[in-house]
Design a protein around this motif. Structure first.
Motif, PDB file in Angstrom:
ATOM      1  N   LYS A 172       0.840  -1.209   0.000  1.00 17.39           N
ATOM      2  CA  LYS A 172       0.000   0.000   0.000  1.00 17.39           C
ATOM      3  C   LYS A 172       0.871   1.255   0.000  1.00 17.39           C
ATOM      4  O   LYS A 172       0.616   2.207  -0.752  1.00 17.39           O
ATOM      5  CB  LYS A 172      -0.923  -0.017   1.227  1.00 17.39           C
ATOM      6  CG  LYS A 172      -1.979   1.061   1.178  1.00 17.39           C
ATOM      7  CD  LYS A 172      -2.902   0.994   2.380  1.00 17.39           C
ATOM      8  CE  LYS A 172      -3.891   2.151   2.311  1.00 17.39           C
ATOM      9  NZ  LYS A 172      -4.323   2.622   3.592  1.00 17.39           N
ATOM     10  N   THR A 173       1.925   1.233   0.827  1.00 13.91           N
ATOM     11  CA  THR A 173       2.853   2.370   0.878  1.00 13.91           C
ATOM     12  C   THR A 173       3.469   2.603  -0.499  1.00 13.91           C
ATOM     13  O   THR A 173       3.614   3.751  -0.945  1.00 13.91           O
ATOM     14  CB  THR A 173       3.961   2.101   1.921  1.00 13.91           C
ATOM     15  OG1 THR A 173       3.335   1.798   3.154  1.00 13.91           O
ATOM     16  CG2 THR A 173       4.882   3.282   2.091  1.00 13.91           C
ATOM     17  N   ILE A 185       1.592   7.011  -6.939  1.00 20.07           N
ATOM     18  CA  ILE A 185       0.538   7.930  -7.436  1.00 20.07           C
ATOM     19  C   ILE A 185       1.121   9.241  -8.001  1.00 20.07           C
ATOM     20  O   ILE A 185       0.819   9.601  -9.145  1.00 20.07           O
ATOM     21  CB  ILE A 185      -0.536   8.211  -6.352  1.00 20.07           C
ATOM     22  CG1 ILE A 185      -1.304   6.925  -6.058  1.00 20.07           C
ATOM     23  CG2 ILE A 185      -1.518   9.302  -6.823  1.00 20.07           C
ATOM     24  CD1 ILE A 185      -2.268   7.015  -4.877  1.00 20.07           C
ATOM     25  N   GLU A 196       0.915   4.116  -2.857  1.00 16.43           N
ATOM     26  CA  GLU A 196       0.721   5.537  -2.510  1.00 16.43           C
ATOM     27  C   GLU A 196       1.884   6.374  -3.034  1.00 16.43           C
ATOM     28  O   GLU A 196       1.695   7.511  -3.468  1.00 16.43           O
ATOM     29  CB  GLU A 196       0.581   5.690  -0.994  1.00 16.43           C
ATOM     30  CG  GLU A 196      -0.781   5.214  -0.484  1.00 16.43           C
ATOM     31  CD  GLU A 196      -0.856   5.047   1.026  1.00 16.43           C
ATOM     32  OE1 GLU A 196      -1.973   4.893   1.531  1.00 16.43           O
ATOM     33  OE2 GLU A 196       0.207   5.035   1.697  1.00 16.43           O
ATOM     34  N   GLN A 205     -12.108   3.040  -3.167  1.00 14.81           N
ATOM     35  CA  GLN A 205     -10.919   3.247  -4.007  1.00 14.81           C
ATOM     36  C   GLN A 205     -11.227   2.993  -5.483  1.00 14.81           C
ATOM     37  O   GLN A 205     -10.805   3.755  -6.349  1.00 14.81           O
ATOM     38  CB  GLN A 205      -9.778   2.324  -3.555  1.00 14.81           C
ATOM     39  CG  GLN A 205      -9.231   2.627  -2.173  1.00 14.81           C
ATOM     40  CD  GLN A 205      -8.617   4.018  -2.059  1.00 14.81           C
ATOM     41  OE1 GLN A 205      -7.967   4.511  -2.976  1.00 14.81           O
ATOM     42  NE2 GLN A 205      -8.843   4.668  -0.925  1.00 14.81           N
ATOM     43  N   ILE A 210      -4.326   0.090  -4.563  1.00 15.25           N
ATOM     44  CA  ILE A 210      -4.692   0.301  -3.141  1.00 15.25           C
ATOM     45  C   ILE A 210      -6.030  -0.385  -2.849  1.00 15.25           C
ATOM     46  O   ILE A 210      -6.205  -1.029  -1.810  1.00 15.25           O
ATOM     47  CB  ILE A 210      -4.754   1.819  -2.820  1.00 15.25           C
ATOM     48  CG1 ILE A 210      -3.348   2.424  -2.928  1.00 15.25           C
ATOM     49  CG2 ILE A 210      -5.326   2.053  -1.420  1.00 15.25           C
ATOM     50  CD1 ILE A 210      -3.304   3.947  -2.845  1.00 15.25           C
ATOM     51  N   LYS A 267      -3.134   8.009 -12.736  1.00 16.46           N
ATOM     52  CA  LYS A 267      -3.163   7.867 -11.274  1.00 16.46           C
ATOM     53  C   LYS A 267      -4.190   6.840 -10.806  1.00 16.46           C
ATOM     54  O   LYS A 267      -4.116   6.341  -9.682  1.00 16.46           O
ATOM     55  CB  LYS A 267      -3.443   9.227 -10.631  1.00 16.46           C
ATOM     56  CG  LYS A 267      -2.404  10.253 -11.046  1.00 16.46           C
ATOM     57  CD  LYS A 267      -2.352  11.432 -10.145  1.00 16.46           C
ATOM     58  CE  LYS A 267      -1.342  12.454 -10.639  1.00 16.46           C
ATOM     59  NZ  LYS A 267       0.030  11.951 -10.771  1.00 16.46           N
ATOM     60  N   ILE A 298      -4.223   3.603  -7.682  1.00 21.80           N
ATOM     61  CA  ILE A 298      -5.402   3.658  -6.792  1.00 21.80           C
ATOM     62  C   ILE A 298      -6.140   2.313  -6.838  1.00 21.80           C
ATOM     63  O   ILE A 298      -6.599   1.810  -5.804  1.00 21.80           O
ATOM     64  CB  ILE A 298      -6.325   4.846  -7.179  1.00 21.80           C
ATOM     65  CG1 ILE A 298      -5.626   6.162  -6.776  1.00 21.80           C
ATOM     66  CG2 ILE A 298      -7.682   4.741  -6.494  1.00 21.80           C
ATOM     67  CD1 ILE A 298      -6.312   7.418  -7.239  1.00 21.80           C
TER      68      ILE A 298
END
Lengths: 135, 108
Positions: free
Chosen positions: A35-36, A42, A39, A71, A55, A48, A52
């Motif tokens: 997830k990091t 993005i 992020e 999301q 995520i 983008k 997403i």
């Protein structure tokens, strides 16, 4: 941080590599790290909605279906022509028991990608799964 | 009270408990098991089971064979359903993987 402010401008290949690394991280069940990474991707990419979606898939893997829907909906707002986003949205809606909305999202995905190469096939497979009453 | 076929004389309910069902012959047992095992092969199981039932020569043998086949058919159906579900999950995973790869390809 906006893309224009970044000191490093990764090439397309490097962006692809980062996306693949994040997906591998996710598949290795290192969900928070993945997830990091998404992020962090993005601000680096033009599309983008793709990180997403990444995520969203992490929320889905954690069983957080409402967050996943949020999301994926965000991804469809950024790019309303992305069949991958609609296919994932359909799946997450089905798992959160919104079957009618799920069917609509999956239908949209198959319409956007009739060839099936960019999420259409995934949507069709989930539609089949739903038609058997397996969810 | 006389009931034909049950002793032929006076009917005593206690006589019912003395009823001894016909014993399965060894051959009947063998064909029953063979029929059950072969029911995994379409057509063969029922055919062998029927042979077993006839060769066993008794209603009890046929009933046992039928029950056994029914249980095995149920099990076979269950296995088929599970295999179908696993196959569908595998297809979804494959489709999801391909969608992920498409996402990577599309990154700009």
């Amino acid at each position: 941080m906006a893309n224009a402010e970044l000191a490093v401008k990764p090439s397309r290949e490097e962006k692809r590599f980062l996306m693949e690394a994040a997906l591998l991280m996710r598949d290795a069940d290192r969900l928070d790290e993945a997830k990091t990474m998404f992020e962090g991707i993005i601000p680096l990419v033009e599309d983008k909605h793709l990180p997403i979606i990444g995520i969203g898939t992490i929320h889905f893997a954690k069983g957080e279906f409402d967050d996943a829907v949020e999301q994926f909906e965000k991804a469809t707002e950024i790019d309303p022509t992305c069949a991958i986003a609609y296919a994932h949205l359909g799946e997450a809606l089905a798992f959160s028991k919104h079957l009618d909305e799920a069917e609509l999202a999956l239908q949209k995905a198959t319409e956007l990608d009739p060839s099936g190469e960019n999420g259409g096939e995934m949507a069709r497979t989930i539609q089949k799964f739903l038609s058997y009453g397996l969810l | 009270m006389s009931i034909g076929g049950v002793g032929g004389g006076n009917f005593n309910p206690a006589d019912l408990t003395k009823f001894d069902p016909p014993k399965q012959s060894k051959f009947s047992k063998f064909t029953s098991i063979l029929g059950g095992a072969a029911s995994a092969i379409p057509g063969v199981g029922s055919a062998l089971g029927a042979i077993g039932a006839v060769a066993g020569g008794g209603a009890a043998g046929a009933s046992t064979s039928f029950n056994r086949q029914y249980e095995l058919l149920q099990l076979q159906n269950q296995i088929q359903q599970e295999a179908q579900t696993i196959n569908m999950i595998s297809n979804i995973n494959k489709a999801k993987h391909e969608a992920s790869m498409a996402a990577i390809r599309n990154v700009k």
